[in-house]
Motif scaffolding. Structure first.
Motif: not given
Length: 187
Positions: A54-57, A87, A178-180
């Motif tokens: 999973k990546s953060s956006e 987030y 920042i998505s977490t």
């Protein structure tokens, strides 16, 4: 001690005697009669493709200027249409009142998500820096969960304890989401 020979094509070869001892093949790559030849590649076959991590956006809103903030909550930055998820919200801003005075007053800011939930009210009393000038800054980071399919997060501020007709100026407000994916919040 294992003994083997590698050739240019990446194949490794060794000779195994009946008692289990190993030896390097002769210059032609052959093993003596009665010994078994064993070969393998330096690089094995590729394994199956792993699952992607999973990546953060990140999303951000920044206003490069000043916004007058009255005694009612006023939007100073908005990150629109965040997808459902968790987030970390980062917010920072400067504030000042160039008109000064002797009032004891301050600024209060909060994060509000689309469904109306309020996260992290932060209040700061304005500090007098010089006669007639009050200024300061605030920064905070708060975990937020968006439960609707999409939702905006707003950074809202208001002044308190001010004389009628006076406002605080918020300068260069920034709001970043920042998505977490693995963050768990207690809300």
């Amino acid at each position: 001690m294992a003994v083997a020979a590698a050739v240019a094509d990446g194949v490794i070869t060794t000779c195994v005697a009946s008692n289990g001892s190993l030896r390097v093949p002769d210059s032609t790559g052959q093993c003596p009669v009665g010994q078994e030849t064993i070969s393998w590649n330096q690089t094995g076959p590729a394994g199956p493709q792993g699952t992607p991590g999973k990546s953060s956006e990140a999303w951000s809103d920044h206003y490069n200027g000043a916004i007058s903030v009255p005694a009612t909550m006023t939007d100073v930055a908005t990150v629109p249409e965040l997808p459902q998820g968790t987030y970390v919200m980062l917010a920072d801003l400067g504030y000042s009142d160039a008109r000064g005075g002797v009032d004891a007053y301050g600024i209060q800011c909060e994060l509000q998500v689309a469904n109306g939930s309020v996260y992290g009210q932060v209040a700061s009393r304005l500090d007098r820096k010089a006669v007639g000038e009050y200024s300061g800054s605030m920064a905070f980071n708060i975990p937020v969960t968006i439960t609707a399919s999409t939702g905006a997060v707003r950074l809202r501020c208001r002044t308190y304890g001010m004389a009628a007709g006076r406002e605080v100026h918020v300068s260069s407000p920034t709001l970043t989401a920042i998505s977490t994916p693995k963050l768990t919040t207690n809300r």
